[in-house]
Each structure stands twice: as structure tokens, then as C-alpha cells.
Motif scaffolding. Sequence first.
Motif, PDB file in Angstrom:
ATOM      1  N   VAL A  28       5.001   2.392  -6.166  1.00 59.32           N
ATOM      2  CA  VAL A  28       4.528   2.483  -4.511  1.00 59.32           C
ATOM      3  C   VAL A  28       3.848   1.268  -4.431  1.00 59.32           C
ATOM      4  O   VAL A  28       4.012   0.377  -3.388  1.00 59.32           O
ATOM      5  CB  VAL A  28       3.607   3.511  -4.116  1.00 59.32           C
ATOM      6  CG1 VAL A  28       3.236   3.580  -2.897  1.00 59.32           C
ATOM      7  CG2 VAL A  28       4.466   5.027  -4.408  1.00 59.32           C
ATOM      8  N   ALA A  29       2.962   0.893  -5.046  1.00 58.07           N
ATOM      9  CA  ALA A  29       2.028  -0.102  -4.924  1.00 58.07           C
ATOM     10  C   ALA A  29       2.815  -1.808  -4.988  1.00 58.07           C
ATOM     11  O   ALA A  29       2.566  -2.744  -4.417  1.00 58.07           O
ATOM     12  CB  ALA A  29       0.875  -0.337  -6.095  1.00 58.07           C
ATOM     13  N   LEU A  35       1.199 -10.185  -1.513  1.00 56.96           N
ATOM     14  CA  LEU A  35       0.227 -10.579  -2.738  1.00 56.96           C
ATOM     15  C   LEU A  35       0.886 -11.755  -3.610  1.00 56.96           C
ATOM     16  O   LEU A  35       1.997 -11.880  -3.642  1.00 56.96           O
ATOM     17  CB  LEU A  35       0.104  -9.491  -3.667  1.00 56.96           C
ATOM     18  CG  LEU A  35      -0.288  -8.046  -3.033  1.00 56.96           C
ATOM     19  CD1 LEU A  35      -0.170  -6.937  -4.011  1.00 56.96           C
ATOM     20  CD2 LEU A  35      -1.763  -8.242  -2.643  1.00 56.96           C
ATOM     21  N   THR A  36      -0.030 -12.565  -3.843  1.00 59.60           N
ATOM     22  CA  THR A  36       0.060 -13.735  -4.804  1.00 59.60           C
ATOM     23  C   THR A  36      -0.072 -13.554  -6.173  1.00 59.60           C
ATOM     24  O   THR A  36       0.392 -14.304  -6.929  1.00 59.60           O
ATOM     25  CB  THR A  36      -0.611 -14.986  -4.265  1.00 59.60           C
ATOM     26  OG1 THR A  36      -1.987 -14.729  -4.476  1.00 59.60           O
ATOM     27  CG2 THR A  36      -0.510 -15.407  -2.823  1.00 59.60           C
ATOM     28  N   GLY A  37      -0.529 -12.550  -6.555  1.00 56.56           N
ATOM     29  CA  GLY A  37      -0.817 -12.180  -8.019  1.00 56.56           C
ATOM     30  C   GLY A  37      -1.374 -10.852  -8.061  1.00 56.56           C
ATOM     31  O   GLY A  37      -1.699 -10.101  -7.041  1.00 56.56           O
ATOM     32  N   TRP A  38      -1.251 -10.329  -9.275  1.00 53.17           N
ATOM     33  CA  TRP A  38      -1.871  -8.983  -9.643  1.00 53.17           C
ATOM     34  C   TRP A  38      -2.171  -8.756 -11.126  1.00 53.17           C
ATOM     35  O   TRP A  38      -1.827  -9.423 -12.059  1.00 53.17           O
ATOM     36  CB  TRP A  38      -0.772  -8.040  -9.337  1.00 53.17           C
ATOM     37  CG  TRP A  38      -0.896  -6.406  -9.156  1.00 53.17           C
ATOM     38  CD1 TRP A  38      -2.033  -5.803  -9.678  1.00 53.17           C
ATOM     39  CD2 TRP A  38      -0.138  -5.664  -8.424  1.00 53.17           C
ATOM     40  NE1 TRP A  38      -1.847  -4.453  -9.371  1.00 53.17           N
ATOM     41  CE2 TRP A  38      -0.833  -4.535  -8.580  1.00 53.17           C
ATOM     42  CE3 TRP A  38       0.970  -5.843  -7.682  1.00 53.17           C
ATOM     43  CZ2 TRP A  38      -0.243  -3.473  -7.778  1.00 53.17           C
ATOM     44  CZ3 TRP A  38       1.470  -4.896  -7.255  1.00 53.17           C
ATOM     45  CH2 TRP A  38       1.027  -3.529  -7.259  1.00 53.17           C
ATOM     46  N   THR A  39      -3.378  -8.173 -11.325  1.00 54.41           N
ATOM     47  CA  THR A  39      -3.857  -8.160 -12.862  1.00 54.41           C
ATOM     48  C   THR A  39      -4.436  -6.722 -12.940  1.00 54.41           C
ATOM     49  O   THR A  39      -4.414  -6.199 -11.915  1.00 54.41           O
ATOM     50  CB  THR A  39      -4.946  -9.192 -13.137  1.00 54.41           C
ATOM     51  OG1 THR A  39      -6.149  -8.653 -12.524  1.00 54.41           O
ATOM     52  CG2 THR A  39      -4.794 -10.399 -13.373  1.00 54.41           C
ATOM     53  N   ILE A  40      -3.923  -6.061 -14.168  1.00 50.60           N
ATOM     54  CA  ILE A  40      -4.286  -4.828 -14.553  1.00 50.60           C
ATOM     55  C   ILE A  40      -4.780  -4.761 -15.760  1.00 50.60           C
ATOM     56  O   ILE A  40      -4.198  -5.403 -16.993  1.00 50.60           O
ATOM     57  CB  ILE A  40      -3.171  -3.796 -14.474  1.00 50.60           C
ATOM     58  CG1 ILE A  40      -2.267  -3.737 -13.157  1.00 50.60           C
ATOM     59  CG2 ILE A  40      -3.509  -2.551 -14.874  1.00 50.60           C
ATOM     60  CD1 ILE A  40      -1.022  -3.167 -13.196  1.00 50.60           C
ATOM     61  N   LEU A  60      -5.994  -7.633  -7.154  1.00 51.80           N
ATOM     62  CA  LEU A  60      -4.960  -7.994  -6.207  1.00 51.80           C
ATOM     63  C   LEU A  60      -5.350  -9.411  -5.621  1.00 51.80           C
ATOM     64  O   LEU A  60      -6.480  -9.574  -4.866  1.00 51.80           O
ATOM     65  CB  LEU A  60      -4.690  -6.849  -4.988  1.00 51.80           C
ATOM     66  CG  LEU A  60      -4.402  -5.475  -5.547  1.00 51.80           C
ATOM     67  CD1 LEU A  60      -4.577  -4.630  -4.285  1.00 51.80           C
ATOM     68  CD2 LEU A  60      -3.383  -5.354  -6.411  1.00 51.80           C
ATOM     69  N   TYR A  61      -4.457 -10.091  -5.436  1.00 53.31           N
ATOM     70  CA  TYR A  61      -4.783 -11.740  -4.871  1.00 53.31           C
ATOM     71  C   TYR A  61      -3.940 -11.794  -3.731  1.00 53.31           C
ATOM     72  O   TYR A  61      -2.677 -11.638  -3.692  1.00 53.31           O
ATOM     73  CB  TYR A  61      -4.498 -12.453  -6.020  1.00 53.31           C
ATOM     74  CG  TYR A  61      -5.324 -12.534  -7.047  1.00 53.31           C
ATOM     75  CD1 TYR A  61      -6.593 -13.230  -7.307  1.00 53.31           C
ATOM     76  CD2 TYR A  61      -4.971 -11.640  -8.298  1.00 53.31           C
ATOM     77  CE1 TYR A  61      -7.426 -13.109  -8.586  1.00 53.31           C
ATOM     78  CE2 TYR A  61      -5.739 -11.440  -9.345  1.00 53.31           C
ATOM     79  CZ  TYR A  61      -7.087 -12.161  -9.520  1.00 53.31           C
ATOM     80  OH  TYR A  61      -7.898 -12.032 -10.420  1.00 53.31           O
ATOM     81  N   ALA A  79       0.388   3.300   2.465  1.00 53.48           N
ATOM     82  CA  ALA A  79       0.747   4.455   1.445  1.00 53.48           C
ATOM     83  C   ALA A  79       0.129   4.300   0.247  1.00 53.48           C
ATOM     84  O   ALA A  79      -0.218   5.249  -0.523  1.00 53.48           O
ATOM     85  CB  ALA A  79       2.305   4.195   1.241  1.00 53.48           C
ATOM     86  N   THR A  80       0.066   3.128  -0.527  1.00 48.88           N
ATOM     87  CA  THR A  80      -0.549   2.742  -1.730  1.00 48.88           C
ATOM     88  C   THR A  80      -2.322   3.336  -1.450  1.00 48.88           C
ATOM     89  O   THR A  80      -2.387   3.970  -2.618  1.00 48.88           O
ATOM     90  CB  THR A  80      -0.548   1.165  -1.879  1.00 48.88           C
ATOM     91  OG1 THR A  80       0.794   0.916  -2.242  1.00 48.88           O
ATOM     92  CG2 THR A  80      -1.087   1.119  -3.387  1.00 48.88           C
TER      93      THR A  80
END
Length: 111
Positions: A28-29, A35-40, A60-61, A79-80
Motif C-alpha cells: 500500500v505504501a 517520494l525520492t527515497g525510502w529507508t527501512i 521517507l524522503y 490510505a497508507t
Amino acid sequence: MYKLTVLYGHPEDPAAFDSYYWEKHLPVARTMPGLTGWTIGKCDVDPDGAQPPYYLVVGLYANTRAELEATLDSPEGRATLADVANFATGGSTFLWDEERVVVPVELPATE
């Protein structure tokens, strides 16, 4: 660069959290636009063995805060955000910041 950090507290059932997060929440996310980037990052114990205050840290970037807010205000973003309550039994904290990446300067080699 602007970042929204989501800090997830320790869930009641870590296995259920992991399963829901990776199999249901993340798809979903991933639909969120802009978004330009994502880290987990899943938090690990401290070197002395102490449990960290959070279970999972997500970054979230976007280029600006306005762009990040627009992402979250999109139908996909709403929704996220609504889905977080379905799995975050340890709670969640959202932190907004303008991030600067600082690269250490290399020192000259000594002989």
C-alpha cells in the motif's frame, strides 16, 4: 532533502507485525507518489544487550516538506496512514526534519 521518520514501538506480536508490514502495509505504501527515497531499518540490541526504544525505523524522503505533505495528503498517502493502526500495536511516532548528509573528511595518510 526533507525526511519523515516513522518510529514504530515494540509490537505486541513481532511476527504478526513483520508479516503485516511486509506483506500488506508495504504494498500500500509503495503506491504513494512523489517520494525520492525510502529507508527501512529494524532496530537491533545495543552493544551491551539492551533493547532499543523502537522496533522499526522508516525514513521517507522528498525534496521539500511541502512535497512530502502532498504525498501524505494524496489518496494513496491517506490510505497508507490509515493502515498504520492495523499493525502498529506498539504505537508510532512521526518526526519531520530537513536532513543534511555530512560526509567525513578523509585525513591524509601518514607514513
